[in-house]
Design an enzyme around this catalytic site. Structure first.
Site, PDB file in Angstrom:
ATOM      1  N   GLY A 193      -3.932  12.946 -10.285  1.00 60.97           N
ATOM      2  CA  GLY A 193      -5.470  13.494 -10.003  1.00 60.97           C
ATOM      3  C   GLY A 193      -5.303  14.364  -8.484  1.00 60.97           C
ATOM      4  N   PHE A 239      -1.323   2.831 -11.669  1.00 62.72           N
ATOM      5  CA  PHE A 239      -1.153   3.812 -10.678  1.00 62.72           C
ATOM      6  C   PHE A 239      -0.112   4.972 -10.911  1.00 62.72           C
ATOM      7  CE2 PHE A 239      -3.112   0.734  -8.304  1.00 62.72           C
ATOM      8  CZ  PHE A 239      -3.699   1.432  -7.169  1.00 62.72           C
ATOM      9  N   LEU A 240      -0.378   5.499 -12.245  1.00 55.27           N
ATOM     10  CA  LEU A 240       0.150   6.685 -12.956  1.00 55.27           C
ATOM     11  C   LEU A 240      -0.679   7.602 -13.368  1.00 55.27           C
ATOM     12  CD1 LEU A 240       3.665   5.434 -14.729  1.00 55.27           C
ATOM     13  CD2 LEU A 240       3.325   6.309 -12.538  1.00 55.27           C
ATOM     14  N   CYS A 262      -7.885   2.862   3.093  1.00 51.69           N
ATOM     15  CA  CYS A 262      -6.428   1.953   3.279  1.00 51.69           C
ATOM     16  C   CYS A 262      -5.280   2.683   3.213  1.00 51.69           C
ATOM     17  CB  CYS A 262      -6.709   0.835   2.365  1.00 51.69           C
ATOM     18  SG  CYS A 262      -7.927  -0.466   2.907  1.00 51.69           S
ATOM     19  N   ASN A 291       0.798  -1.212   0.005  1.00 48.47           N
ATOM     20  CA  ASN A 291      -0.069  -0.104   0.080  1.00 48.47           C
ATOM     21  C   ASN A 291       0.918   1.248  -0.043  1.00 48.47           C
ATOM     22  OD1 ASN A 291      -2.510  -1.196  -0.242  1.00 48.47           O
ATOM     23  ND2 ASN A 291      -3.151  -0.850   1.856  1.00 48.47           N
TER      24      ASN A 291
HETATM   25  N1  LIG Z   1     -11.660  -1.907   2.544  1.00 51.24           N
HETATM   26  C1  LIG Z   1     -10.806  -2.326   1.912  1.00 51.24           C
HETATM   27  O1  LIG Z   1     -10.670  -1.943   0.372  1.00 51.24           O
HETATM   28  C2  LIG Z   1      -9.788  -3.188   2.368  1.00 51.24           C
HETATM   29  C3  LIG Z   1      -8.797  -3.920   1.445  1.00 51.24           C
HETATM   30  C4  LIG Z   1      -7.920  -4.456   1.912  1.00 51.24           C
HETATM   31  C5  LIG Z   1      -7.395  -4.572   3.418  1.00 51.24           C
HETATM   32  N2  LIG Z   1      -8.735  -4.054   4.170  1.00 51.24           N
HETATM   33  C6  LIG Z   1      -8.433  -4.240   5.665  1.00 51.24           C
HETATM   34  O2  LIG Z   1      -9.483  -5.150   6.043  1.00 51.24           O
HETATM   35  C7  LIG Z   1      -9.954  -4.781   7.413  1.00 51.24           C
HETATM   36  C8  LIG Z   1     -11.366  -4.553   7.308  1.00 51.24           C
HETATM   37  O3  LIG Z   1     -11.771  -3.487   6.371  1.00 51.24           O
HETATM   38  P1  LIG Z   1     -13.171  -3.148   5.822  1.00 51.24           P
HETATM   39  O4  LIG Z   1     -12.964  -1.973   4.879  1.00 51.24           O
HETATM   40  O5  LIG Z   1     -13.850  -4.359   5.505  1.00 51.24           O
HETATM   41  O6  LIG Z   1     -13.670  -2.589   7.434  1.00 51.24           O
HETATM   42  P2  LIG Z   1     -15.256  -2.325   7.785  1.00 51.24           P
HETATM   43  O7  LIG Z   1     -15.370  -0.954   8.514  1.00 51.24           O
HETATM   44  O8  LIG Z   1     -16.073  -1.910   6.495  1.00 51.24           O
HETATM   45  O9  LIG Z   1     -16.005  -3.511   8.550  1.00 51.24           O
HETATM   46  C9  LIG Z   1     -15.473  -3.742   9.699  1.00 51.24           C
HETATM   47  C10 LIG Z   1     -16.481  -4.738  10.440  1.00 51.24           C
HETATM   48  O10 LIG Z   1     -16.028  -5.324  11.516  1.00 51.24           O
HETATM   49  C11 LIG Z   1     -16.908  -5.098  12.498  1.00 51.24           C
HETATM   50  N3  LIG Z   1     -16.488  -5.481  13.677  1.00 51.24           N
HETATM   51  C12 LIG Z   1     -15.742  -4.453  14.776  1.00 51.24           C
HETATM   52  N4  LIG Z   1     -15.416  -5.201  15.773  1.00 51.24           N
HETATM   53  C13 LIG Z   1     -15.892  -6.306  15.847  1.00 51.24           C
HETATM   54  C14 LIG Z   1     -15.843  -7.488  16.693  1.00 51.24           C
HETATM   55  N5  LIG Z   1     -15.200  -7.466  17.797  1.00 51.24           N
HETATM   56  N6  LIG Z   1     -16.473  -8.632  16.505  1.00 51.24           N
HETATM   57  C15 LIG Z   1     -17.297  -8.710  15.037  1.00 51.24           C
HETATM   58  N7  LIG Z   1     -17.164  -7.890  14.341  1.00 51.24           N
HETATM   59  C16 LIG Z   1     -16.576  -6.642  14.548  1.00 51.24           C
HETATM   60  C17 LIG Z   1     -17.743  -3.725  12.372  1.00 51.24           C
HETATM   61  O11 LIG Z   1     -19.068  -3.814  12.795  1.00 51.24           O
HETATM   62  C18 LIG Z   1     -17.721  -3.806  10.928  1.00 51.24           C
HETATM   63  O12 LIG Z   1     -19.077  -4.488  10.146  1.00 51.24           O
HETATM   64  C19 LIG Z   1      -9.125  -3.534   7.681  1.00 51.24           C
HETATM   65  O13 LIG Z   1      -7.922  -3.754   8.603  1.00 51.24           O
HETATM   66  C20 LIG Z   1      -8.751  -2.885   6.385  1.00 51.24           C
HETATM   67  O14 LIG Z   1      -7.651  -1.996   6.434  1.00 51.24           O
HETATM   68  C21 LIG Z   1      -9.568  -3.388   3.690  1.00 51.24           C
END
Ligand SMILES: NC(=O)c1ccc[n+]([C@@H]2O[C@H](COP(=O)([O-])OP(=O)(O)OC[C@H]3O[C@@H](n4cnc5c(N)ncnc54)[C@H](O)[C@@H]3O)[C@@H](O)[C@H]2O)c1
Length: 430
Positions: free
Chosen positions: A253, A249-250, A260, A208
């Site tokens: 914008g 990624f070039l 993230c 990232n």
């Molecule tokens: N969104 C993306 O594009 C992406 C891509 C790669 C990695 N990630 C990583 O993945 C992780 C999740 O990201 P996201 O975007 O899906 O987050 P999000 O906020 O959309 O979802 C997180 C979920 O976890 C739930 N939650 C919180 N505490 C909890 C618990 N104790 N037990 C059960 N559920 C619980 C929340 O209610 C929520 O529904 C993060 O660490 C993020 O950095 C995200």
């Protein structure tokens, strides 16, 4: 497929959790989803999907029999060995990763030699080791731990699940759970990076940070292009054909956004600082990105003179097309800065309006794009949604009071915009 697929638990049903659940269910696994958000689980049980992600509703719907939803862990623990942790790890006020949700899950894990915690959430390097230590202190030594970072992109998350560039599995060398996780992903045919926990964690952060660096780099090149008369689109084309660099990624914008990049780059910079290393490069990457969002305000001021009282239409709010995610969206900075200058901002987004109003309740949002254009002195393309890129610029010109179009994503056709009698200004395109 030979025999039944391994069932899994998914803890946290946000973007990553729901896509992971849908993807593995589609491959034949029973999936036990858990979330502490009761309203979200209620919606999901009714067959409704709380987020917008292309194709997700259909895949969840056709696997309804296989996907179970609960607010407690019991069903997942009874039904699956592998418990995929997909809870949020947002930034704290200090900019480090907030691991409180991860820690709550760690606390709730059973002392079991038959289960594994599979970390999909993005966590600082060293978290896995700390969790294993905490398992040990709690008498849960037998519980296996695997780091399996997620690389999906919102907007194409299901396609990314089905065709990942690689699958990273970090665990001790003799881990049964690592083999089981690798076997789950095996039908996707992606290269497997089987490594240790710390390296798996760092792969995610480094990937990232590198992508964010690439964006800030091309944005700085774009800014120099503006001073020197070069066109960043031509420059990016010429640079990107170098195999060592590549064309992705070039795109210059108004800065990267999303949940993230913003938090992960900051988390890596602070992880380094907390470990005694000053990661200078990332400091610049972050600063360039912040300034890039604000440069649009200066461009508007140059064209309009004073911003106080000016009517500005923002086209697009989501941090990128095909998602309703507003986390880290450049539109929020832009709207706030313009409001601070006294401008009247009216925004339109095809999908993200409700989410935008949740984050910024004072934002004036139009239900139709025409309403954001009507009487505007200037419009800014913030998110390159296809319907916004395909606007009829003759009609736009007729609706606007002024004539300034800032293309914050270099996604519009300058010829069509200018042919409508409007002033076109992109990012670094001369
Ligand atoms: N969104 C993306 O594009 C992406 C891509 C790669 C990695 N990630 C990583 O993945 C992780 C999740 O990201 P996201 O975007 O899906 O987050 P999000 O906020 O959309 O979802 C997180 C979920 O976890 C739930 N939650 C919180 N505490 C909890 C618990 N104790 N037990 C059960 N559920 C619980 C929340 O209610 C929520 O529904 C993060 O660490 C993020 O950095 C995200």
């Amino acid at each position: 497929m030979n025999g039944p697929r391994e069932p899994i638990g998914v803890i946290g049903t946000g973007y990553v959790g729901l896509v992971t659940a849908a993807g593995f269910a589609d491959l034949g696994s029973d999936v036990f989803c858990v979330d502490i958000d009761e309203a979200k689980i209620e919606l999901l049980r009714r067959g409704e999907v709380p987020i917008f992600e292309p194709g997700l509703a259909e895949v969840l719907s056709r696997n309804r029999e296989r996907i179970h939803f609960s607010t407690t862990l019991e069903e997942a623990i009874a039904g699956a060995r592998l418990l995929f942790v997909c809870v949020g790890t947002p930034a704290t006020y200090a900019g480090d990763a907030d691991l409180s949700a991860v820690n709550a899950v760690v606390e709730a894990m059973p002392a079991s030699s038959e289960h594994a915690l599979v970390m999909k959430s993005t966590v600082p390097c060293g978290t896995g080791r700390a969790i294993q230590r905490s398992f040990s202190e709690q008498g849960k030594d037998a519980l296996a731990y695997v780091s399996c970072p997620e690389f999906l992109k919102e907007g194409s998350a299901l396609a990314d699940f089905r065709k990942p560039d690689r699958v990273v599995v970090g665990a001790d060398s003799d881990s049964w759970a690592a083999e089981a996780v690798a076997a789950l992903y095996e039908p996707l045919g992606a290269p497997l990076v089987r490594t240790d926990v710390a390296s798996a964690e760092m792969i995610k952060l480094a990937a990232n940070a590198f992508l964010a660096t690439k964006i800030s780099f091309i944005n700085e090149i774009a800014n120099v292009c503006e001073e020197t008369g070069a066109n960043v689109l031509e420059v990016a084309r010429g640079v990107g054909l170098d195999e060592r660099i590549g064309p992705k990624f070039l795109s210059a914008g108004i800065g990267y956004g999303g949940s993230c990049f913003t938090k992960d780059v900051s988390a890596l910079k602070l992880l380094a600082a907390n470990s005694g290393y000053h990661f200078q490069l990332l400091g610049s990457v972050i600063e360039v990105n912040e300034l890039q969002k604000r440069r649009v305000v200066a461009k508007l001021a140059r064209h309009l003179g004073v911003l106080a009282g000016a009517r500005i239409g923002l086209l697009g709010l989501a941090f990128k097309p095909n998602t309703d995610d507003m986390r880290g969206a450049s539109s929020l900075v832009l709207a706030a800065r313009l409001a601070a200058e006294g401008a009247h901002v009216r925004a339109y987004d095809p999908i993200a309006t409700a989410e935008a109003l949740r984050v910024m309740p004072e934002l004036d949002c139009a239900q139709r794009v025409e309403d954001a254009l009507e009487g505007a002195d200037a419009v800014v393309l913030v998110t390159e949604w296809p319907e916004l890129v395909a606007l009829d610029w003759q009609k736009v010109a007729a609706a606007m009071a002024g004539n300034v179009v800032i293309d914050g994503r270099n996604a519009l056709d300058p010829v069509a915009v200018r042919a409508a009698g409007l002033i076109y200004e992109g990012i670094g395109v001369g």
